[in-house]
Write a protein that holds these residues in place. Sequence first.
Motif, mmCIF file in Angstrom:
data_model
loop_
_atom_site.group_PDB
_atom_site.id
_atom_site.type_symbol
_atom_site.label_atom_id
_atom_site.label_comp_id
_atom_site.label_asym_id
_atom_site.label_seq_id
_atom_site.Cartn_x
_atom_site.Cartn_y
_atom_site.Cartn_z
ATOM 1 N N UNK A 170 0.832 -1.205 0.000
ATOM 2 C CA UNK A 170 0.000 0.000 0.000
ATOM 3 C C UNK A 170 0.869 1.258 0.000
ATOM 4 N N UNK A 171 1.874 1.285 0.868
ATOM 5 C CA UNK A 171 2.722 2.463 1.008
ATOM 6 C C UNK A 171 3.491 2.763 -0.275
ATOM 7 N N UNK A 172 4.030 1.702 -0.907
ATOM 8 C CA UNK A 172 4.805 1.885 -2.139
ATOM 9 C C UNK A 172 3.932 2.440 -3.261
ATOM 10 N N UNK A 173 2.756 1.853 -3.425
ATOM 11 C CA UNK A 173 1.836 2.311 -4.477
ATOM 12 C C UNK A 173 1.409 3.755 -4.242
ATOM 13 N N UNK A 174 1.074 4.056 -2.987
ATOM 14 C CA UNK A 174 0.637 5.408 -2.642
ATOM 15 C C UNK A 174 1.766 6.412 -2.825
ATOM 16 N N UNK A 175 2.997 6.001 -2.508
ATOM 17 C CA UNK A 175 4.156 6.875 -2.669
ATOM 18 C C UNK A 175 4.375 7.246 -4.137
ATOM 19 N N UNK A 176 4.279 6.264 -5.019
ATOM 20 C CA UNK A 176 4.463 6.533 -6.452
ATOM 21 C C UNK A 176 3.382 7.490 -6.959
ATOM 22 N N UNK A 177 2.133 7.247 -6.534
ATOM 23 C CA UNK A 177 1.029 8.117 -6.963
ATOM 24 C C UNK A 177 1.276 9.552 -6.491
ATOM 25 N N UNK A 178 1.669 9.688 -5.220
ATOM 26 C CA UNK A 178 1.934 11.026 -4.689
ATOM 27 C C UNK A 178 3.149 11.670 -5.357
ATOM 28 N N UNK A 179 4.175 10.875 -5.649
ATOM 29 C CA UNK A 179 5.359 11.398 -6.349
ATOM 30 C C UNK A 179 4.952 12.062 -7.662
ATOM 31 N N UNK A 180 4.215 11.332 -8.466
ATOM 32 C CA UNK A 180 3.798 11.838 -9.779
ATOM 33 C C UNK A 180 2.883 13.053 -9.619
ATOM 34 N N UNK A 181 1.966 12.982 -8.666
ATOM 35 C CA UNK A 181 1.016 14.083 -8.462
ATOM 36 C C UNK A 181 1.727 15.354 -7.999
ATOM 37 N N UNK A 182 2.601 15.230 -6.992
ATOM 38 C CA UNK A 182 3.281 16.409 -6.452
ATOM 39 C C UNK A 182 4.283 17.007 -7.446
ATOM 40 N N UNK A 183 5.015 16.122 -8.154
ATOM 41 C CA UNK A 183 6.085 16.595 -9.043
ATOM 42 C C UNK A 183 5.543 17.012 -10.403
ATOM 43 N N UNK A 184 4.710 16.168 -11.006
ATOM 44 C CA UNK A 184 4.259 16.405 -12.373
ATOM 45 C C UNK A 184 3.040 17.318 -12.442
ATOM 46 N N UNK A 185 2.115 17.155 -11.488
ATOM 47 C CA UNK A 185 0.882 17.943 -11.528
ATOM 48 C C UNK A 185 1.005 19.253 -10.768
ATOM 49 N N UNK A 186 1.483 19.185 -9.527
ATOM 50 C CA UNK A 186 1.591 20.387 -8.704
ATOM 51 C C UNK A 186 2.910 21.129 -8.890
ATOM 52 N N UNK A 187 3.859 20.508 -9.622
ATOM 53 C CA UNK A 187 5.147 21.145 -9.920
ATOM 54 C C UNK A 187 5.875 21.585 -8.639
ATOM 55 N N UNK A 188 5.930 20.683 -7.655
ATOM 56 C CA UNK A 188 6.576 20.987 -6.379
ATOM 57 C C UNK A 188 8.074 20.711 -6.404
ATOM 58 N N UNK A 189 8.594 20.155 -7.494
ATOM 59 C CA UNK A 189 10.016 19.895 -7.599
ATOM 60 C C UNK A 189 10.485 18.814 -6.642
ATOM 61 N N UNK A 190 11.731 18.929 -6.187
ATOM 62 C CA UNK A 190 12.324 17.916 -5.317
ATOM 63 C C UNK A 190 11.600 17.845 -3.970
#
Length: 482
Positions: A170-190
């Motif tokens: 669960x944690x791994x899947x959720x982490x990947x989803x949040x990674x893409x959302x924060x970096x690609x969608x919200x443009x939060x960078x590193x």
Amino acid sequence: MMTDMTKGSPFKILLKFVIPLLLSMVFQQMYNLADSVIAGRFLGVEALAATGAAYPITVLFIAVATGASVGCSVVISQLFGAHDHTRMRSAVNTAVITLVALALALTVLGQLACPALMRMISTPKNIFEPTMVYLRIYIAGLLFLFLYNTATAIFNGLGDSRTPLYFLAFSTTFNVILDVFFVNTLDMGIAGVGWATLIAQGISSLLAIVTLVRRLSRIPVERKPVKFDTHLLCRMAMIAIPSICQQSFVSIGVFCVQSLINPLGAYTVAGFSAALKISTFAVMVMNALPNALSSYAAQNIGAQDIKRVRQGVRDCVIMSEVLIGCIIVLFFSAGTQLLQLFLGDEVNGVVLSVGMEYLCIVAPFYPLLGIKNCCDSVLRGGSAMGSFMVTTLADLILRVVLAFVLVPMLGFAGVCYAYPLGWMIGTSISIIFYVCNVWIPKYIREAESKGVSLHPIYRIHISNKKPKTDTTAVEVKKHRHA
């Protein structure tokens, strides 16, 4: 589901226990790789280099969390194998309280020391700021890291490798989803990469602790377990402190090696980072079997069945070497493709060359590491932490010293050759300690030398001799319950 590893076929028990553990290792490494892959593909080579530069510092904290959890896992396994459920519950309470306090202290210390640590490893100026941002967020989530490692260690000590797998998946899947959302969608960078890790790990660790509490409440006990037992804390500390030192020394070794890599430039840092993440992924997958063996050995030592421990070691070595063979074939046939996962459209020849050089030199020596890890797991399961530290430090010190000697002569290749040379010495020492039976508790060795047979299931001391042996049996029994 808790498993009594003192009964049944060692091969079947280890295989059944290790499959969820192996999947957990895969998910754990996917969890760790996600940050680097997302950073490299969406933010570029410099972002990948930033997560790589942060790696040796994050490993220091992971080392403390992992080493501390080893102490509680071994003691809980031994008490569970001896069917002493009251003291086992007391050990769990003591471990959770102690590790939460340790995590909070390290969070404060880490935030204060972060800039100094980055300067110590000569972090390049062009990636200093993003590395700092990522590290500060990571350190803020240390409590969740410790909680999850503690829960996982306790579950494994009870012979349950499935429950941690569910939370980790669960944690791994959720982490990947949040990674893409924060970096690609919200443009939060590193910063988005760091926050994704913190949130996913936080939710997973809290769920794991709640499940652990409910699971333990169903185990019948003879009397109410104490909230904090200083005697059990000392017993766990005797295993945990050497484990923390061992893990920390390994991390310091990575820290020192990184200080040699950073001055070679961002591309070399990125290539080494990608290759090291892939290699670490493989090593952690290899460690699934030895980790299973550690819990198996601890339970059977608690049940005083030494012959059964040796059977488990033979089965574990065979399974480990088969798994390692598959990993080596994968690296040589698809190493470039694995490295390209980190680079996206910015495929760079220097980065790929550095990464493949590391994998091709190091991978053929993984079979040595497999044997070493199996022997070390038995040392840890038998609480022979002095011997465990000796074999680890010999390997580590040699690797670091050789890296500093060889890099001026061979450049980056010097780092690569230092790893297998260190493994050769470390494996030899581990085998010697295992063959010399330093992992067998003293009271069991004394009983065997005096002709006392320790029944593995009912713990009845049986002997063909009369008065003298009966006295020894009583002494052994007292020693066991001390």
